[in-house]
Motif scaffolding. Structure first.
Motif, PDB file in Angstrom:
ATOM      1  N   ASP A 188       0.818  -1.217   0.000  1.00  0.00           N
ATOM      2  CA  ASP A 188       0.000   0.000   0.000  1.00  0.00           C
ATOM      3  C   ASP A 188       0.854   1.270   0.000  1.00  0.00           C
ATOM      4  O   ASP A 188       0.311   2.386   0.024  1.00  0.00           O
ATOM      5  CB  ASP A 188      -0.969   0.003   1.183  1.00  0.00           C
ATOM      6  N   ASN A 189       2.189   1.081  -0.010  1.00  0.00           N
ATOM      7  CA  ASN A 189       3.122   2.204  -0.142  1.00  0.00           C
ATOM      8  C   ASN A 189       2.923   3.293   0.916  1.00  0.00           C
ATOM      9  O   ASN A 189       3.015   4.488   0.626  1.00  0.00           O
ATOM     10  CB  ASN A 189       3.004   2.835  -1.540  1.00  0.00           C
ATOM     11  N   ASP A 190       2.666   2.859   2.159  1.00  0.00           N
ATOM     12  CA  ASP A 190       2.531   3.857   3.226  1.00  0.00           C
ATOM     13  C   ASP A 190       3.804   3.984   4.052  1.00  0.00           C
ATOM     14  O   ASP A 190       3.833   4.679   5.072  1.00  0.00           O
ATOM     15  CB  ASP A 190       1.347   3.517   4.139  1.00  0.00           C
ATOM     16  N   GLY A 191       4.865   3.308   3.599  1.00  0.00           N
ATOM     17  CA  GLY A 191       6.152   3.424   4.267  1.00  0.00           C
ATOM     18  C   GLY A 191       6.383   2.443   5.401  1.00  0.00           C
ATOM     19  O   GLY A 191       7.467   2.424   5.989  1.00  0.00           O
ATOM     20  N   THR A 192       5.375   1.616   5.720  1.00  0.00           N
ATOM     21  CA  THR A 192       5.521   0.629   6.791  1.00  0.00           C
ATOM     22  C   THR A 192       4.949  -0.719   6.334  1.00  0.00           C
ATOM     23  O   THR A 192       4.013  -0.764   5.546  1.00  0.00           O
ATOM     24  CB  THR A 192       4.783   1.065   8.074  1.00  0.00           C
ATOM     25  N   LYS A 193       5.526  -1.769   6.887  1.00  0.00           N
ATOM     26  CA  LYS A 193       5.022  -3.124   6.587  1.00  0.00           C
ATOM     27  C   LYS A 193       4.018  -3.510   7.671  1.00  0.00           C
ATOM     28  O   LYS A 193       4.329  -4.249   8.600  1.00  0.00           O
ATOM     29  CB  LYS A 193       6.176  -4.116   6.517  1.00  0.00           C
ATOM     30  N   ASN A 194       2.826  -2.946   7.556  1.00  0.00           N
ATOM     31  CA  ASN A 194       1.820  -3.085   8.615  1.00  0.00           C
ATOM     32  C   ASN A 194       0.557  -3.799   8.139  1.00  0.00           C
ATOM     33  O   ASN A 194      -0.529  -3.572   8.659  1.00  0.00           O
ATOM     34  CB  ASN A 194       1.458  -1.719   9.195  1.00  0.00           C
ATOM     35  N   THR A 195       0.696  -4.643   7.139  1.00  0.00           N
ATOM     36  CA  THR A 195      -0.459  -5.353   6.586  1.00  0.00           C
ATOM     37  C   THR A 195      -0.505  -6.777   7.142  1.00  0.00           C
ATOM     38  O   THR A 195       0.460  -7.535   6.976  1.00  0.00           O
ATOM     39  CB  THR A 195      -0.387  -5.414   5.044  1.00  0.00           C
ATOM     40  N   TRP A 196      -1.612  -7.123   7.786  1.00  0.00           N
ATOM     41  CA  TRP A 196      -1.814  -8.508   8.201  1.00  0.00           C
ATOM     42  C   TRP A 196      -2.216  -9.330   6.984  1.00  0.00           C
ATOM     43  O   TRP A 196      -2.910  -8.838   6.093  1.00  0.00           O
ATOM     44  CB  TRP A 196      -2.904  -8.605   9.267  1.00  0.00           C
ATOM     45  N   GLY A 197      -1.788 -10.579   6.953  1.00  0.00           N
ATOM     46  CA  GLY A 197      -2.155 -11.416   5.814  1.00  0.00           C
ATOM     47  C   GLY A 197      -3.656 -11.573   5.689  1.00  0.00           C
ATOM     48  O   GLY A 197      -4.228 -11.415   4.608  1.00  0.00           O
ATOM     49  N   ILE A 198      -4.324 -11.876   6.806  1.00  0.00           N
ATOM     50  CA  ILE A 198      -5.772 -12.078   6.803  1.00  0.00           C
ATOM     51  C   ILE A 198      -6.333 -11.618   8.137  1.00  0.00           C
ATOM     52  O   ILE A 198      -5.662 -11.708   9.175  1.00  0.00           O
ATOM     53  CB  ILE A 198      -6.131 -13.562   6.546  1.00  0.00           C
ATOM     54  N   THR A 199      -7.549 -11.096   8.109  1.00  0.00           N
ATOM     55  CA  THR A 199      -8.233 -10.713   9.341  1.00  0.00           C
ATOM     56  C   THR A 199      -9.644 -11.266   9.318  1.00  0.00           C
ATOM     57  O   THR A 199     -10.098 -11.817   8.309  1.00  0.00           O
ATOM     58  CB  THR A 199      -8.236  -9.181   9.538  1.00  0.00           C
ATOM     59  N   ALA A 200     -10.336 -11.142  10.448  1.00  0.00           N
ATOM     60  CA  ALA A 200     -11.697 -11.658  10.567  1.00  0.00           C
ATOM     61  C   ALA A 200     -12.428 -10.819  11.605  1.00  0.00           C
ATOM     62  O   ALA A 200     -11.821 -10.012  12.316  1.00  0.00           O
ATOM     63  CB  ALA A 200     -11.688 -13.131  10.973  1.00  0.00           C
ATOM     64  N   ALA A 201     -13.726 -11.029  11.694  1.00  0.00           N
ATOM     65  CA  ALA A 201     -14.559 -10.231  12.598  1.00  0.00           C
ATOM     66  C   ALA A 201     -15.087 -11.098  13.735  1.00  0.00           C
ATOM     67  O   ALA A 201     -16.208 -11.590  13.699  1.00  0.00           O
ATOM     68  CB  ALA A 201     -15.713  -9.578  11.850  1.00  0.00           C
ATOM     69  N   GLY A 202     -14.238 -11.335  14.735  1.00  0.00           N
ATOM     70  CA  GLY A 202     -14.715 -11.906  15.981  1.00  0.00           C
ATOM     71  C   GLY A 202     -14.625 -13.402  16.159  1.00  0.00           C
ATOM     72  O   GLY A 202     -14.795 -13.883  17.272  1.00  0.00           O
TER      73      GLY A 202
END
Length: 477
Positions: A188-202
């Motif tokens: 996402d080119n925001d300067g940090t490697k802060n992306t989780w591979g996968i997420t979920a809701a609860g």
């Protein structure tokens, strides 16, 4: 296109067609005008669009020998189920009834008709059913809901999939590798490697939806090595799957906040690049994800991934086919069953599906020569009666990702052996499920270790699981 069928109608039909060939449903046409009453939520006589839609259905039906007048009778949108129940208990029973629960007590009283012999005689409706429709009708023949199946499926940005240098992952190992690539790069080119591979809701259900069969969990009740029934929540297959989830969590590929997220926060992480993959529970979700993603990133499309092949199989999570949770019921007291089925058969026909999918000309679309041009209102149009499994619309109504979602629900369909428990088992079911949910999170997050698995199984059984298992043995034989 949304797939909600919660609406309301009343029909009146007269003596029109005499020739069998001109009827949608095989059998003689009505010889005298009749009134067919249809209870359907949110399709009101005060809505000009609903009135216009009804008029075109009437006109088309008349051409086919069913001179049907559709008179809209309004039930409140808020509290529809309660209002419907009160109406039925007063013995005011429409011919065609849309239920959102509360149907079983009327079925047990003989008020609702078995759909199967009627559907068998139709020309179009019998071929419009999805696999889950057929399975549910065999188990509970009083409700019919011809709409795509809901099933959790993984969704990823197409551009990120290409940046990862990966084709859609075919195995659980390749799926984990994709999640790792998404996590370790700044796509996402925001300067940090802060992306989780996968997420979920609860909960983990959003992953279970496309990973259960990969680990051999193809039903709620499995057979152990001795051939005895064991609940999947305490099976060896479940333990192996949770080990896979734990590794994702440990490697930073599964969002550690998944247990506390709501659906809005989950989706926001996806749109803003904090999560590479999310799960969608229906085709409408996929459309929403793509629409919102394009609002932020105009050139971005989404890809729905196939469920990955694992050590013991591939598919989407097994589907409860004990009954439909909502849908159409045919009154056993109706004097006009043939006309009602003729209406649904027409709505399943190519002409009927054109109307169901595209709505009203001049409101939802317009024709310019041979070209069909969708209008803005088409985006909020909801098919009132049914969405046939075998209809190919003349224009693209859904993005390719949503079409893939629907295709997958049929391609990877698995029928579950899940069943309903008597009311006296409710406490045991809740207690055992709570034990599973709590321990599964502890295992995945590393707060518990897999050496404690036998202790967990013992706790699951003592909390009510043993009662459930004994009952299952009686039901499953």
């Amino acid at each position: 296109m949304p797939y909600n069928v919660s609406r309301r109608l009343v029909l009146k039909t007269g003596a029109a067609a005499a020739l069998l060939a001109s009827t949608i449903l095989s059998g003689p046409a009505s010889a005298a005008p009749v009134t067919i009453r249809v209870a359907l939520k949110d399709f009101l006589s005060t809505d000009p669009t609903a009135v216009a839609y009804v008029a075109q259905v009437e006109k088309a039906m008349a051409k086919r020998g069913h001179d049907i007048h559709i008179e809209l009778v309004d039930l409140p949108s808020s509290g529809y189920a309660d209002a419907l129940g009160i109406m039925l208990l007063s013995r005011d029973i429409p011919d065609l009834i849309y239920f959102q629960g509360g149907d079983e007590k009327f079925a047990s009283q003989g008020v609702l008709e078995d759909w199967r012999p009627y559907i068998e005689k139709t020309k179009y409706l019998k071929n419009a059913l999805y696999p889950h429709n057929k399975a549910r009708l065999d188990n509970y023949p009083y409700l019919l809901y011809v709409h795509p199946l809901r099933a959790w499926q993984p969704v990823v940005r197409e551009d990120w999939l290409k940046k990862a240098g990966a084709k859609p992952p075919e195995t659980t190992k390749a799926f984990a590798a994709l999640l790792r690539t998404l996590h370790e790069h700044d796509f996402d080119n925001d300067g940090t490697k802060n992306t989780w591979g996968i997420t979920a809701a609860g909960s983990l259900e959003e992953l279970d939806g496309f990973l259960n069969p990969a680990f051999g969990i193809d039903a709620t009740w499995l057979k152990d090595e001795e051939g005895a029934w064991v609940n999947s929540q305490i099976s060896d297959e479940e333990r192996d799957k949770l080990k896979y989830y734990h590794q994702l969590f440990k490697d930073g590929l599964l969002d550690p906040e998944y247990i506390t997220l709501n659906w809005q926060t989950k989706e926001d992480k996806f749109y803003t690049g904090r999560a590479g993959v999310v799960s969608a529970s229906n085709a409408e979700n996929v459309v929403t994800y793509e629409t919102k993603m394009r609002a932020l990133h105009p050139d971005v499309s989404l890809t729905v991934l196939d469920p990955p092949l694992g050590p013991k199989g591939q598919g989407l999570a097994a589907v409860d086919v004990s009954k439909e949770s909502r849908g159409w019921a045919l009154s056993a007291l109706s004097e006009h069953k043939q006309e009602v089925v003729a209406l649904l058969d027409f709505m399943a026909s190519p002409e009927g599906q054109f109307m169901e999918r595209l709505g009203v000309p001049g409101i939802h679309y317009k024709k310019e020569g041979d070209q069909i041009k969708p209008l803005a209102a088409l985006g909020s149009w909801e098919s009132p009666f049914l969405v046939a499994s075998n209809y190919d619309p003349p224009i693209e109504l859904l993005p390719a990702s949503a079409e893939k979602y629907i295709d997958n629900t049929q391609r990877y369909f698995l029928a579950d052996n899940k069943f309903s428990y008597p009311p006296e088992y409710a406490a045991a079911l809740d207690a055992a499920t709570n034990v599973y949910n709590a321990f599964a999170y502890e295992l995945v997050s590393g707060k518990a270790n897999f050496d404690q698995w036998d202790d967990y199984v013992a706790q699951w059984k003592s909390s009510g699981g043993s009662q459930l298992t004994e009952y299952a043995k009686q039901v499953l034989k």
